[in-house]
Scaffold this active site. Structure first.
Site, PDB file in Angstrom:
ATOM      1  N   TRP A   1     -26.852 -45.258  18.630  1.00  0.00           N
ATOM      2  CA  TRP A   1     -25.737 -46.196  18.346  1.00  0.00           C
ATOM      3  C   TRP A   1     -24.698 -46.174  19.216  1.00  0.00           C
ATOM      4  O   TRP A   1     -23.814 -46.467  18.485  1.00  0.00           O
ATOM      5  CB  TRP A   1     -25.982 -46.628  17.035  1.00  0.00           C
ATOM      6  CG  TRP A   1     -27.587 -47.302  16.651  1.00  0.00           C
ATOM      7  CD1 TRP A   1     -27.819 -48.282  16.447  1.00  0.00           C
ATOM      8  CD2 TRP A   1     -28.069 -46.283  15.460  1.00  0.00           C
ATOM      9  NE1 TRP A   1     -29.339 -48.199  15.723  1.00  0.00           N
ATOM     10  CE2 TRP A   1     -29.415 -46.874  15.400  1.00  0.00           C
ATOM     11  CE3 TRP A   1     -27.555 -45.324  14.957  1.00  0.00           C
ATOM     12  CZ2 TRP A   1     -29.726 -46.491  14.572  1.00  0.00           C
ATOM     13  CZ3 TRP A   1     -28.819 -44.684  14.465  1.00  0.00           C
ATOM     14  CH2 TRP A   1     -29.776 -45.176  13.758  1.00  0.00           C
TER      15      TRP A   1
ATOM     16  N   GLU B   1     -30.226 -34.387   4.564  1.00  0.00           N
ATOM     17  CA  GLU B   1     -28.801 -33.810   4.755  1.00  0.00           C
ATOM     18  C   GLU B   1     -27.474 -35.561   4.470  1.00  0.00           C
ATOM     19  O   GLU B   1     -26.490 -35.090   4.045  1.00  0.00           O
ATOM     20  CB  GLU B   1     -27.983 -33.725   6.343  1.00  0.00           C
ATOM     21  CG  GLU B   1     -28.601 -32.974   7.132  1.00  0.00           C
ATOM     22  CD  GLU B   1     -28.038 -32.548   8.910  1.00  0.00           C
ATOM     23  OE1 GLU B   1     -27.892 -31.601   8.961  1.00  0.00           O
ATOM     24  OE2 GLU B   1     -27.447 -33.792   9.741  1.00  0.00           O
TER      25      GLU B   1
ATOM     26  N   GLU C   1     -30.561 -31.200   1.809  1.00  0.00           N
ATOM     27  CA  GLU C   1     -31.770 -31.203   2.208  1.00  0.00           C
ATOM     28  C   GLU C   1     -31.574 -31.232   3.549  1.00  0.00           C
ATOM     29  O   GLU C   1     -30.662 -31.625   4.043  1.00  0.00           O
ATOM     30  CB  GLU C   1     -32.873 -32.258   0.971  1.00  0.00           C
ATOM     31  CG  GLU C   1     -32.679 -32.918   1.216  1.00  0.00           C
ATOM     32  CD  GLU C   1     -32.402 -33.934   2.173  1.00  0.00           C
ATOM     33  OE1 GLU C   1     -32.868 -34.791   2.322  1.00  0.00           O
ATOM     34  OE2 GLU C   1     -31.186 -34.377   2.388  1.00  0.00           O
TER      35      GLU C   1
END
Length: 633
Positions: free
Chosen positions: A158, A276, A273
């Protein structure tokens, strides 16, 4: 004498020169959103502005090219440490015919083509086009000043909403993404870049074995989250290079020992994990940790240190034995008739090692605006890493039931083929109206998850070709695989088409790596990432643990009867323990192993349910100052 009309830009001592042949007719520089070229052109499609200078802002350059003398023109860009250096390089390049540049460019890239034995075109769905291009995309993402550093993407998700103050982005090195890319290149027969990547990681790794969440290409850490799968990643890459006889003269011994020690002293709860976002017991992270430790033990065994290898394997066995306890719910409510399945993550706080959360009752607070939900009802495909690396058999009933659940909850059938969302209630993705993610949104389908599913299908004995073809169709006209694709009804006004890229990152190296590795796995008839020693130990022999591990990072309150209690520390200590409420005491000295860990095994095998073990530590001449308790239950 008339000067050539060029652009010159400078930031932090780096100069850019930009020009064309034939020369630009008009030039302008402006501030994005107020005086840039789009603001000038949008009303009458005429270039009326010719601003000469813009400083201290987010700027855009606009130029007009005169096509009256022909529709062919050449653009050139050059960089230097001064305006003179950049402009000299630019004009020297423009003085060389384009055809000559093109011939040299093609000649150099041909050197990167896979060797004949690694031409896997017949194992793709499009004649090898995306396979060859994906390989080049990964090579292009290796930095040329800091060799071995592969960024996650040269794009910015984006990017149209980002300004100069929005640092980071995907042009950082994530250890997990880089090892995925390096392993894919290794799968395609390229060994030089993977070795450089391992050496780059060795130089970034901290003395205690920790690797930063991500880094700039020069090795400086950017974010500082602790992710155990990234700590394990260098061991896996070193093992794959060793299997390919591609380590050269580099000895990864120190890297492996440091990583293995850190994993043993700091698992099983990860600070973040692989997405993140959350801490806890993650199936995918635990898969990497277990596989990394088994590979580490293989390296240790080659050094004839059987005791240390056995110590590492004991710990890996303990992790594997507790996998379902930590990451499987028995009360899932997503799919009728499927209450038992892997969850995305069982939330836990690494700073509270004495608190054990339960997957049936824990609440997961989704980090990107997805809200709070029972952890038992948040699922992802992350558990498939257990099959991919060999920790669990693809036909394990728990795996198969979990696959059925994610297919009902996360799968979307798109025109290009099947694709999956990361997890339910994901908020990282294009908004429902098609506008850009700005901290809130809806997580969309990730093509790389189609590749991961293909690896699972291959492990289960089925043909992965449908998933290879789906990935090929997810690529855009230029062959770039996106991070996410639109998976709702089409929104023509927002240019959102089903199965096509959203505004997320593109290309995403992880997606291209997934495609390459799946093609290689298809050719081999087995998963390229599957580690034989892991598969034999857990998927085939289903090795269990007869030891209960206790570390300062993980302090269980209970242990099963009939097991030895092993206490592991990062420094030498005397363990003072009691079985009768401190009426009598025993002292046991910890023993060191080749990892730099110390441990003591307490005689708990004969203890009956209800027995309580109390213990504390003396560190040289200082007592711990607190007691620890574990009950046999």
């Amino acid at each position: 004498m008339e000067c050539r009309p060029l652009f010159h830009a400078e930031r932090e001592g780096v100069h850019l020169a930009f020009g064309a042949t034939p020369d630009f007719g008009r030039r302008s520089v402006g501030y994005v959103g107020s005086s840039d070229g789009w603001q000038d052109l949008k009303d009458d499609f005429q270039m009326n502005w010719e601003f000469q200078r813009a400083e201290d802002g987010n700027i855009a350059l606009t130029a007009e090219i005169d096509l009256s003398r022909g529709r062919e023109f050449v653009l050139g860009v050059a960089f230097g440490r001064s305006a003179q250096s950049a402009s000299t390089k630019l004009l020297q390049s423009l003085a060389t015919p384009f055809e000559q540049h093109r011939a040299g460019y093609i000649k150099q890239w041909k050197r990167t083509l896979p060797p004949p034995e690694m031409d896997l075109s017949s194992h793709t769905g499009n004649g090898g086009g995306l396979y060859r291009l994906s390989r080049l995309i990964l090579l292009a993402h290796e930095d040329k000043v800091y060799p071995g550093a592969l960024v996650a993407s040269m794009s910015i998700p984006w990017g149209e909403t980002k300004g100069d103050t929005d640092l980071g982005g995907y042009h950082l090195v994530w250890t997990r993404d880089m090892v995925k890319s390096a392993s894919a290149l290794l799968a395609s027969g390229q060994t030089a870049t993977p070795l450089r990547s391992l050496i780059w990681l060795a130089c970034v790794q901290a003395p205690d074995g920790l690797l930063p969440q991500n880094s700039w290409i020069n090795g400086d850490a950017y974010w500082h989250g602790k992710q155990l799968d990234e700590v394990a990643a260098p061991i896996l890459l070193a093992w794959r290079l060793h299997q390919a006889n591609a380590l050269g003269l580099f000895d990864p011994w120190t890297v492996i020992l440091r990583a293995a020690r850190y994993l043993i002293l700091h698992s099983p709860v990860t600070g973040q994990e692989r997405w993140e976002e959350n801490s806890g017991y993650s199936p995918s992270t635990l898969a990497w940790v277990i596989a990394g430790l088994v590979c580490g033990a293989e390296f240790v065994r080659q050094r004839a240190d059987e005791k240390t290898a056995a110590f590492i394997l004991d710990y890996a066995d303990w992790l594997s034995s507790h996998l379902e306890e930590w990451t499987v719910t028995t009360r899932g409510e997503l799919v009728p008739g499927k209450p038992k399945h892997y969850i995305r993550i069982n939330p836990a706080d690494p700073d509270q090692p004495h608190v054990l959360s339960h997957p049936d009752s824990a609440t997961l607070h989704i980090a990107n605006g997805g809200g709070a939900h029972p952890a038992r009802n948040i699922v992802s495909a992350d558990f498939l890493e257990l099959v991919r690396l060999g920790v669990r058999d693809p036909h394990d009933p728990m795996i198969e039931d979990s696959v059925a659940v994610i297919d009902q909850v996360l799968k979307r059938d798109l025109p290009q083929g099947p694709c999956w969302r990361r997890y339910n209630h994901d908020g990282y993705g294009q908004k429902d109206d098609g506008s850009a993610y700005d901290g809130t949104g809806t997580g969309r389908c990730w093509p790389l998850l189609t590749g991961e599913r293909g690896h699972y299908e291959l492990a289960a004995g089925r043909d992965p070709m449908a998933f290879i073809r789906a990935l090929e169709r997810f690529a855009n006209e230029g062959g770039m695989l996106p991070e996410q694709v639109w998976d709702d009804a089409e929104l023509p006004e927002a240019r959102m088409k089903r199965g096509e890229a959203t505004g997320a990152a593109m290309p995403l190296c992880w997606a291209h790596a997934e495609y390459i590795t799946l093609v290689r796995s298809h050719k081999d008839g087995r998963g390229f990432d599957c580690i034989p020693a892991v598969h034999e130990r857990y998927a085939e022999k289903k090795t269990q643990s007869h030891i209960e591990m206790w570390t300062l990072a993980h302090q269980p309150a209970q242990m099963q009867p009939g097991k030895t209690l092993r206490i592991i520390t990062g420094a030498p200590a005397t363990v003072r323990w009691s079985l009768d409420g401190w009426k009598s005491v025993n002292d046991t000295q910890t023993n060191q192993n080749g990892l730099g860990c110390w441990f003591a095994d307490l005689p708990s095998i004969q203890l009956k349910p209800g027995a309580i073990i109390q213990f504390t530590f003396r560190w040289e001449d200082k007592w711990e100052g607190r007691d620890f308790t574990i009950e046999v239950a």
